[in-house]
Enzyme design. Structure first.
Site, PDB file in Angstrom:
ATOM      1  N   GLU A   1      12.362  15.474 -24.814  1.00 38.01           N
ATOM      2  CA  GLU A   1      12.998  14.255 -25.348  1.00 38.01           C
ATOM      3  C   GLU A   1      12.475  12.983 -24.674  1.00 38.01           C
ATOM      4  OE1 GLU A   1      17.310  14.717 -25.453  1.00 38.01           O
ATOM      5  OE2 GLU A   1      17.144  16.201 -27.047  1.00 38.01           O
TER       6      GLU A   1
ATOM      7  N   GLU B   1      16.068  22.679 -29.940  1.00 40.41           N
ATOM      8  CA  GLU B   1      17.480  22.454 -29.589  1.00 40.41           C
ATOM      9  C   GLU B   1      18.245  22.221 -30.879  1.00 40.41           C
ATOM     10  OE1 GLU B   1      18.610  19.731 -26.454  1.00 40.41           O
ATOM     11  OE2 GLU B   1      16.760  20.145 -25.356  1.00 40.41           O
TER      12      GLU B   1
HETATM   13  O1  AHR Z   1      21.234  20.685 -24.482  1.00 36.22           O
HETATM   14  C1  AHR Z   1      21.799  19.609 -23.811  1.00 36.22           C
HETATM   15  C2  AHR Z   1      20.878  18.410 -23.725  1.00 36.22           C
HETATM   16  O2  AHR Z   1      20.720  17.874 -25.017  1.00 36.22           O
HETATM   17  C3  AHR Z   1      19.462  18.672 -23.272  1.00 36.22           C
HETATM   18  O3  AHR Z   1      19.346  18.648 -21.898  1.00 36.22           O
HETATM   19  C4  AHR Z   1      18.705  17.539 -23.874  1.00 36.22           C
HETATM   20  O4  AHR Z   1      17.371  17.868 -24.139  1.00 36.22           O
HETATM   21  C5  AHR Z   1      19.498  17.178 -25.117  1.00 36.22           C
HETATM   22  O5  AHR Z   1      19.737  15.835 -25.195  1.00 36.22           O
END
Ligand code: AHR
Length: 491
Positions: free
Chosen positions: A173, A292
């Site tokens: 990210e 994610e």
């Molecule tokens: O999964 C929780 C968080 O969400 C992770 O650390 C990040 O990559 C995202 O913003």
């Protein structure tokens, strides 16, 4: 009662499903690692300090790959802190989650744990506070056979054979201002490209995931992907996608349609990948690592109150309800429908932190969202088939023309089974679905999650939101209102 029709043609193939679409994620965050998978001294832990009850549940989910060590955490992580003798490992501040990291657990322990659950590591390198140099050192440590400083260090740590990590993330990210070492698109594109070059020079067999946007709403979405792909195209294999969903507005008809939003996001990223492919006049296709995805909103406000610098605090411990499980089923359907381009996907995360599996000092249990993931991982291996759905639609506040039924099928040629996954989004009506197959099939069973209150949850002492098995007849099937369904057939 409403009516619908679903046609399954064995020739309507979307793609062979990459097993990594059933990946997951463990970050040094809250109680995911410490107390989640690793809790030395707990009566449920084994000789290595791993929770055996958690291992059993993870094995059931059969996740083929687990992303590690973050997440936001990786952007400030020095991987060297987590290898070698434990007594030498430093205690440090983690600025991603404002906790204290003891480094008792690192890649050596994670590798051992993965062996026990039967999964592989998907490793992220730190492109926040660090860069190409550390990334290439880590790869040399992990994948080079021996005879060099870093590979011999690994061997001295008791790992004679290389880890052989195949799938690597180039940071996490990096478009987000919350990220340590946040970068502009061009800054990241250059760093990722140079890191990728060095890494592939050391081990050309690896696959690399470059960071896409942190979510569809990022103001830099689109331009970010375009810039990164223009710079890094030749050196990477995947672009990442991240998205979390929630029902903060308590608008369930819209919430159950959020996988339509996921589909739009995926299609948008594919369009950008293919635009750059055209610009570059290349045959190479960049695919997607949706590394994610999940529901995350229940704890967002309460987590703000957590004091800084604690160890393994209860953070992001969303307790999932029945409607969350329905949406997770819908999101899985969307991932499978896009499995020609989504080759990797990681349910974020695996234990205690926005997770299908929870643990306390006494026990471990399955949250509601465990089940649709388990069903897809168990019965959704093989070739994804696009199915024809004919049903009524509804307009929600957020999405218009939402089909009450969403569905995808998976054909498993080895087992000679075909499974149809179906979400009934109607909150008021059961739906009688007429199923029509292009080949002769024999029903096996109808697994369903239905009949619960939308806000019903599972807890350590009471797990009621669980699937049940029903008889499946030839022809048509009744799907309860608000239900997740797995229709299994032999062919
Ligand atoms: O999964 C929780 C968080 O969400 C992770 O650390 C990040 O990559 C995202 O913003």
């Amino acid at each position: 009662m409403k009516n619908a029709a679903v046609s399954i043609n064995f020739r309507n193939e979307i793609s062979k499903i990459d097993k990594r679409i059933y990946g997951s994620f463990i970050e040094h965050l809250g109680r995911a690692v410490y107390e989640g998978i690793y809790q030395p001294g707990n009566p449920n832990s084994d000789e290595d300090g791993f929770r055996k009850d958690v291992i059993e549940l993870v094995k059931k989910l059969n996740v083929p790959i687990v992303r590690y060590p973050g997440g936001n955490f990786v952007s400030g992580y020095n991987w060297e802190d987590g290898v070698g003798p434990k007594e030498n490992r430093p205690v440090k501040l983690d600025l991603a989650w404002f906790t204290t990291e003891t480094n008792e657990f690192g890649m050596q322990e994670f590798d051992k744990w993965l062996e026990k659950v039967g999964s592989e590591m998907m490793m992220a390198v730190n492109l926040g506070t660090r860069g190409p140099d550390e990334a290439r050192n880590l790869l040399e440590y992990a994948n080079f056979p021996g005879g060099t400083y870093w590979s011999d260090l690994r061997r001295s740590h008791g790992k004679e054979k290389p880890y052989g990590i195949h799938t690597w993330c180039l940071g996490n990210e990096m478009d987000g201002p919350w990220q340590m070492g946040h970068k502009t698109a061009y800054e990241y594109a250059r760093t990722a490209t140079e890191t990728a070059k060095l890494m592939k020079w050391i081990d050309p067999s690896i696959e690399l995931v470059a960071c896409g946007s942190s979510n569809f709403k990022m103001p830099t979405f689109g331009e970010w992907e375009h810039t990164v792909l223009r710079e890094a195209y030749e050196h990477i294999d995947y672009i990442s996608m991240h998205e979390y969903y929630g029902n903060k507005a308590n608008d369930t008809p819209s919430y159950l349609a959020e996988n339509i939003g996921m589909d739009r996001f995926i299609k948008a990223v594919i369009a950008i990948c293919d635009m750059v492919k055209a610009e570059k006049k290349t045959d190479k296709t960049i695919n997607i690592s949706f590394d994610e995805w999940n529901v995350w909103y229940h704890t967002k406000e309460s987590d703000e109150l957590i004091e800084h610098w604690g160890r393994a605090p209860h953070r992001l411990e969303d307790v999932y309800n029945f409607e969350d499980a329905l949406l997770v089923g819908g999101l899985l359907i969307t991932l499978l429908k896009n499995s020609d381009r989504v080759k990797i996907a990681c349910l974020a995360q695996l234990v205690n932190v926005i997770a299908p599996i929870m643990s306390n000092d006494e026990t471990a249990w399955a949250q509601t969202i465990f089940y649709p993931f388990f069903h897809c991982s168990e019965y959704g291996r093989g070739t994804a088939l696009d199915v024809d759905v004919c049903c009524e639609t509804y307009d929600s506040n957020k999405y218009k023309g939402v089909p009450y039924i969403d569905s995808v099928a998976v054909r498993n040629d080895e087992k000679r089974e075909v499974t149809v996954f179906v979400l009934n989004r109607s909150l008021d009506d059961d739906i009688e679905v007429a199923l029509d197959f292009s080949e002769n099939v024999k029903p096996i069973e109808h697994i369903t999650m239905a009949g619960f209150g939308l806000k019903d949850t599972n807890t350590a002492t009471s797990c009621k939101v669980v699937p049940s098995s029903r008889e499946l007849k030839e022809g048509s099937v009744k799907l309860d209102k608000a239900s997740w369904n797995v229709l299994r057939y032999k062919f």
